[in-house]
Motif scaffolding. Structure first.
Motif, PDB file in Angstrom:
ATOM      1  N   LEU A  42      -2.925  47.667  32.902  1.00 54.44           N
ATOM      2  CA  LEU A  42      -3.547  48.492  31.860  1.00 54.44           C
ATOM      3  C   LEU A  42      -3.219  49.975  32.046  1.00 54.44           C
ATOM      4  O   LEU A  42      -3.227  50.746  31.096  1.00 54.44           O
ATOM      5  CB  LEU A  42      -5.074  48.314  31.868  1.00 54.44           C
ATOM      6  N   PRO A 352      -5.388  40.026  21.625  1.00 55.58           N
ATOM      7  CA  PRO A 352      -5.710  41.406  21.988  1.00 55.58           C
ATOM      8  C   PRO A 352      -5.690  41.632  23.499  1.00 55.58           C
ATOM      9  O   PRO A 352      -5.450  42.750  23.952  1.00 55.58           O
ATOM     10  CB  PRO A 352      -7.119  41.610  21.427  1.00 55.58           C
ATOM     11  N   VAL A 353      -5.911  40.578  24.267  1.00 54.46           N
ATOM     12  CA  VAL A 353      -5.846  40.710  25.726  1.00 54.46           C
ATOM     13  C   VAL A 353      -4.383  40.828  26.149  1.00 54.46           C
ATOM     14  O   VAL A 353      -3.997  41.753  26.865  1.00 54.46           O
ATOM     15  CB  VAL A 353      -6.525  39.515  26.427  1.00 54.46           C
ATOM     16  N   GLU A 355      -1.866  41.753  24.411  1.00 56.13           N
ATOM     17  CA  GLU A 355      -1.285  42.995  23.906  1.00 56.13           C
ATOM     18  C   GLU A 355      -1.538  44.153  24.865  1.00 56.13           C
ATOM     19  O   GLU A 355      -0.748  45.085  24.947  1.00 56.13           O
ATOM     20  CB  GLU A 355      -1.861  43.329  22.521  1.00 56.13           C
ATOM     21  N   ARG A 356      -2.646  44.106  25.587  1.00 53.19           N
ATOM     22  CA  ARG A 356      -2.977  45.231  26.453  1.00 53.19           C
ATOM     23  C   ARG A 356      -2.536  45.056  27.903  1.00 53.19           C
ATOM     24  O   ARG A 356      -2.235  46.028  28.576  1.00 53.19           O
ATOM     25  CB  ARG A 356      -4.482  45.521  26.369  1.00 53.19           C
ATOM     26  N   VAL A 357      -2.472  43.814  28.379  1.00 52.06           N
ATOM     27  CA  VAL A 357      -2.147  43.644  29.808  1.00 52.06           C
ATOM     28  C   VAL A 357      -0.730  43.120  30.039  1.00 52.06           C
ATOM     29  O   VAL A 357      -0.209  43.234  31.139  1.00 52.06           O
ATOM     30  CB  VAL A 357      -3.157  42.707  30.523  1.00 52.06           C
ATOM     31  N   ALA A 392      -9.598  34.676  31.131  1.00 53.79           N
ATOM     32  CA  ALA A 392      -8.808  35.829  30.677  1.00 53.79           C
ATOM     33  C   ALA A 392      -8.749  35.895  29.160  1.00 53.79           C
ATOM     34  O   ALA A 392      -7.682  36.045  28.570  1.00 53.79           O
ATOM     35  CB  ALA A 392      -7.397  35.745  31.273  1.00 53.79           C
ATOM     36  N   SER A 393      -9.898  35.760  28.533  1.00 54.50           N
ATOM     37  CA  SER A 393      -9.944  35.751  27.070  1.00 54.50           C
ATOM     38  C   SER A 393     -11.341  36.145  26.622  1.00 54.50           C
ATOM     39  O   SER A 393     -12.332  35.750  27.228  1.00 54.50           O
ATOM     40  CB  SER A 393      -9.616  34.352  26.553  1.00 54.50           C
ATOM     41  N   SER A 394     -11.408  36.882  25.521  1.00 56.84           N
ATOM     42  CA  SER A 394     -12.714  37.237  24.947  1.00 56.84           C
ATOM     43  C   SER A 394     -13.189  36.159  23.987  1.00 56.84           C
ATOM     44  O   SER A 394     -14.219  36.320  23.347  1.00 56.84           O
ATOM     45  CB  SER A 394     -12.614  38.576  24.228  1.00 56.84           C
ATOM     46  N   LEU A 395     -12.428  35.058  23.878  1.00 55.69           N
ATOM     47  CA  LEU A 395     -12.757  33.939  22.973  1.00 55.69           C
ATOM     48  C   LEU A 395     -12.843  34.410  21.523  1.00 55.69           C
ATOM     49  O   LEU A 395     -13.673  33.932  20.753  1.00 55.69           O
ATOM     50  CB  LEU A 395     -14.065  33.245  23.385  1.00 55.69           C
ATOM     51  N   CYS A 396     -11.946  35.321  21.148  1.00 49.08           N
ATOM     52  CA  CYS A 396     -12.002  35.848  19.783  1.00 49.08           C
ATOM     53  C   CYS A 396     -11.480  34.840  18.777  1.00 49.08           C
ATOM     54  O   CYS A 396     -11.790  34.921  17.593  1.00 49.08           O
ATOM     55  CB  CYS A 396     -11.251  37.168  19.670  1.00 49.08           C
TER      56      CYS A 396
ATOM     57  N   CYS B 145     -15.618  38.735  15.673  1.00 53.15           N
ATOM     58  CA  CYS B 145     -14.750  37.542  15.717  1.00 53.15           C
ATOM     59  C   CYS B 145     -15.494  36.249  15.399  1.00 53.15           C
ATOM     60  O   CYS B 145     -14.986  35.395  14.696  1.00 53.15           O
ATOM     61  CB  CYS B 145     -14.105  37.431  17.080  1.00 53.15           C
ATOM     62  N   GLY B 182     -16.888  39.902  24.044  1.00 53.08           N
ATOM     63  CA  GLY B 182     -16.614  38.568  24.601  1.00 53.08           C
ATOM     64  C   GLY B 182     -17.662  38.045  25.567  1.00 53.08           C
ATOM     65  O   GLY B 182     -17.337  37.280  26.476  1.00 53.08           O
ATOM     66  N   PHE B 185     -17.177  38.032  29.363  1.00 59.43           N
ATOM     67  CA  PHE B 185     -15.841  38.639  29.489  1.00 59.43           C
ATOM     68  C   PHE B 185     -15.968  40.136  29.758  1.00 59.43           C
ATOM     69  O   PHE B 185     -15.187  40.705  30.518  1.00 59.43           O
ATOM     70  CB  PHE B 185     -15.044  38.395  28.201  1.00 59.43           C
ATOM     71  N   ASN B 189     -14.071  40.745  33.067  1.00 58.24           N
ATOM     72  CA  ASN B 189     -12.814  41.474  32.875  1.00 58.24           C
ATOM     73  C   ASN B 189     -13.122  42.855  32.295  1.00 58.24           C
ATOM     74  O   ASN B 189     -12.692  43.180  31.186  1.00 58.24           O
ATOM     75  CB  ASN B 189     -11.889  40.689  31.938  1.00 58.24           C
ATOM     76  N   THR B 192     -10.106  45.244  30.917  1.00 60.51           N
ATOM     77  CA  THR B 192      -9.484  44.807  29.667  1.00 60.51           C
ATOM     78  C   THR B 192     -10.464  44.957  28.517  1.00 60.51           C
ATOM     79  O   THR B 192     -10.100  45.368  27.414  1.00 60.51           O
ATOM     80  CB  THR B 192      -9.032  43.339  29.795  1.00 60.51           C
TER      81      THR B 192
END
Lengths: 511, 265
Positions: A42, A352-353, A355-357, A392-396, B145, B182, B185, B189, B192
């Motif tokens: 990041l 979006p994750v 894209e940033r990392v 490793a996800s915001s579950l969007c 979302c 999230g 999350f 994290n 991020t």
């Protein structure tokens, strides 16, 4: 980085000259987990800029070409259905594929794991008296780390896809399924070419600039000799068609076509889930794949070959069918949908994750959302990195929307989080907190008691918000203020209102 | 407009109950203004999403059972959260199935059909988009979302906001991108999450809006936390709190503060 490597065998020091640029080693044990990798990435402004630009461009283009097809949702459903049927009867279709390929003159090999697959390629290459191979871009060979296995056997594997060449010459690892060098910009590419190209073949021309056309020209000249002299080529396959015994490679640059037609011997490494039952099924995927991956209506080069044709193309065609954990994935009723993946990378470009990392943070050949569900299934969840990937996800859910074969990635992520929790029972702060929380939320009066605590906190905390506090709370408070809990919860307010109503008061004034 | 004859159960959600009581108060006020009979069953707790989405399925089960026990008898269950409503509709059936309890599965399936986000209840059940609200401010709307992709509220919040008198709605750039909250999350994290939130905050600031409105206070807790830390002057607000306000509020409080909610989220 030195192209030489020293190996100590017993008491004798043997200098074994590396044939190809050394990539960073992959060691699962001790690899930091995702949040730590992400933190480092990041901070890389160049990476952030490259990724923002590249993923934004490609996902906007994807929307346009997808909107051109009014039956896109039907195509997705068809893609999902064909893949589901294939996976349900994979044993049958694989045997049919083997029979068709064999009837067409191809030689079929079966590999349980990476080591077996790599050994098959080494043995075939050696039997041809060759000490090098040219390669078509292939995720399967990345997955089994074929290049390094060949290097150890004294065989040089030359990547011929432009981005894979950049990655290889840069002593690097790919960070994207489709655009392996997405993390590099053109001035970095120029530097890599100037520094490394001459050591491994034709050097770049004098006065190389960072003009993309000139860089591509330099790669073309560098690769030409390798194409012309190679006796053996290694490819993957996007699809392996069971009824016709046909392999299909979809690409953009034409380097694949060169590898698939020039050398005498062709070895294709194919994951067993790449099977399609019939040639007619291809029509669905040839619409889904290019639009989802490169956002093109049709990719520039589609190569198909069905075994050997005398006097035309490779005269010895090998197909290595690789399991490497796939049957384990197939056994998981929720997780198996990950095997529908056609490696288009639409989920990476929308994420979006990611894209940033970027891709390297995932510590896996398959990065992004698909990597977060596929890698922990293929490799298992013994290592810290693999345990952290499902989180490793915001579950969007954006990945599910764009997936051409409708893999419900958020569903599998949550499923795998549960697997990680179930498999790793050791006492942890998270585990304790969740246990207590689960009990509290089982009854309204228990939650009400917890809320009393929040009200008390709200009453004694000075100021209207909670600012930065060091310690574990800094995970939230490091960059974000927290609203102070109010001194009266809704529950308490409601109880008062009802009481007031019953005692005849209107109780409306605060509502 | 068609007002249901039965009682509407207000599912406040745990985070609103504890941290954002103004939001369920606003829902109550709005629904009662529109003629509904509303109850807040005190046994209610949480949708269990924080357990489910962190992988703690066993720990989520008490919440699932409590939800059906609490709300099973009502005609409608309405909550001001696309995410919590989405969790009930999307995850409770999965959890009940995993547990292998057909009885619970039936109860869950029955409740899923009558559990709605506030925007769905207003537009689909009551059949209103103009709820008689007045909010003389510039706002931008973050779609969240789970409202968008799990509960699928579609453009209902936009329909409702556009009918609010005095309100100026400015489109949020990259509206369909996640803000980075999230749930857990945001702390598992954090870097991020903050990186994503910072980009969302930048998009919000670019609009020049006074208020950032959403149908989920959890996302607003995150974006609002960043907006507050950076002294942005933008106030996060739940959709329900805008819809509940009428011209009378402003007449009454003509020279006092017109906004009750504000500060850090």
């Amino acid at each position: 980085m030195s192209p030489e490597r020293t190996e100590t065998v017993q008491d004798t020091t043997v200098v074994h000259e590396r044939r190809t640029p050394a990539p960073p080693p992959v060691t699962l044990i001790g690899m930091p987990k995702f949040p730590k990798n992400a933190k480092k990435e990041l901070a890389n402004s160049q990476l952030r800029t490259n990724l923002r630009h590249a993923t934004t461009t490609i996902r906007n283009k994807r929307v346009k070409v997808v909107q051109e097809l009014p039956h896109w949702e039907d195509l997705r459903l068809a893609g999902e259905a064909i893949k589901n049927r294939t996976l349900r009867h994979l044993d049958t279709y694989l045997l049919q594929l083997e029979a068709s390929l064999t009837a067409n003159g191809a030689i079929v090999h079966w590999a349980n794991d990476a080591a077996e697959a790599n050994q098959i390629v080494i043995d075939i290459t050696r039997s041809k008296g060759a000490d090098e191979v040219v390669k078509v871009k292939s995720m399967a060979t990345q997955e089994i780390d074929l290049n390094e296995a060949l290097e150890e056997a004294g065989i040089a594997a030359w990547e011929t896809d432009l981005a894979e060449l950049i990655v290889q010459l840069g002593h690097d690892r790919p960070s994207h399924i489709l655009v392996p060098a997405i993390h590099r910009n053109r001035s970095e590419v120029r530097e890599i070419f100037l520094e490394e190209m001459g050591r491994y073949g034709t050097p770049p021309p004098e006065g190389l600039t960072d003009d993309p056309a000139m860089l591509a020209g330099a790669a073309r000249v560098h690769l030409r000799n390798k194409f012309l002299r190679a006796k053996v080529a290694v490819s993957g396959a996007n699809f392996a068609i069971a009824d016709s015994g046909t392999l299909v490679v979809v690409e953009s640059e034409g380097n694949g076509r060169m590898c698939l037609t020039l050398p005498d011997t062709l070895i294709s490494i194919v994951g067993i889930e790449k099977t399609l039952p019939t040639f007619a099924d291809l029509e669905v995927f040839m619409q889904l794949l290019p639009r989802s991956s490169t956002a093109e209506r049709m990719n520039p080069y589609t190569s198909m070959w069905s075994g050997v044709r005398e006097g035309d193309g490779p005269q010895e065609v090998h197909v290595v069918l690789v399991d490497n954990g796939r049957t384990k994935v197939l056994a998981d009723q929720v997780g198996r949908q990950a095997l529908r993946c056609i490696r288009c990378s639409a989920c990476l470009n929308i994420c979006p994750v990611y894209e940033r990392v970027g891709g390297h943070a995932y510590g896996s050949v398959y990065p992004g959302p698909i990597g977060a569900i596929l890698t922990p299934q293929l490799r298992g969840t013994a290592s810290e990195i693999d345990q952290s990937l499902p989180y490793a996800s915001s579950l969007c859910g954006a990945c599910f929307e764009v997936c051409p074969v409708r893999i419900n990635i958020p569903e599998v992520l949550v499923h795998l989080r549960n697997r990680v929790v179930e498999e790793h029972h050791g006492p942890s702060a998270w585990g304790m907190g969740m246990k207590v929380g689960g009990w509290v939320m089982g009854k309204g009066n228990r939650f009400g008691m917890l809320e009393k605590g929040a009200e008390l906190f709200g009453a004694v905390w000075p100021g209207d918000k909670v600012g930065p506090i060091p310690g574990p709370a800094s995970a939230w408070l490091g960059a974000r203020d927290l609203k102070k809990p109010p001194t009266e919860t809704f529950r308490d307010w409601w109880v008062k209102r009802e009481k007031a109503k019953r005692s005849g008061d209107s109780g409306q004034k605060d509502a | 407009m068609s007002v249901p004859t039965g009682t509407v159960a207000l599912f406040a959600t745990c985070i609103n109950d504890m941290l954002f009581p103004d939001t369920p108060k606003a829902v109550l006020r709005l629904l009662e203004r529109l003629g509904c009979t509303v109850d807040f069953p005190l046994q209610q707790t949480c949708c269990g999403q924080m357990f489910t989405n962190t992988g703690y399925f066993t720990e989520a089960m008490p919440s699932v059972r409590n939800f059906v026990d609490t709300f099973g008898a009502y005609e409608w269950v309405v909550g001001p959260s696309g995410s919590c409503i989405g969790s009930v509709r999307d995850q409770h059936p999965m959890l009940a199935k995993r547990l292998g309890d057909p009885g619970l599965q039936r109860e869950v399936d029955a409740i899923v059909a009558k559990t709605l986000d506030l925007s769905e209840f207003l537009v689909d059940v009551l059949g209103v988009t103009d709820v008689g609200a007045y909010f003389p401010h510039t706002v931008t709307y973050h779609s969240t979302c789970h409202s968008l992709r799990v509960t699928k509220v579609g453009d209902r919040p936009y329909q409702l906001l556009k009918a609010v008198a005095g309100l100026t709605l400015i489109d949020l750039p990259n509206a369909d991108q996640c803000c980075g909250f999230g749930g857990t999350f945001s702390v598992k994290n954090p870097d991020t999450s903050v990186a994503m939130g910072t980009d969302k905050m930048r998009a919000v600031l670019d609009t020049g809006a006074e208020y950032l409105v959403a149908g989920d206070n959890s996302c607003l807790l995150h974006i609002g936390g960043l907006l507050s830390r950076n002294k942005s002057g933008v106030t996060p607000i739940h959709l329900a709190e805008i819809l509940a306000r009428t011209e009378d509020d402003y007449l009454v409080q003509a020279d006092g503060a017109t906004t009750k909610s504000g500060g850090a989220r």
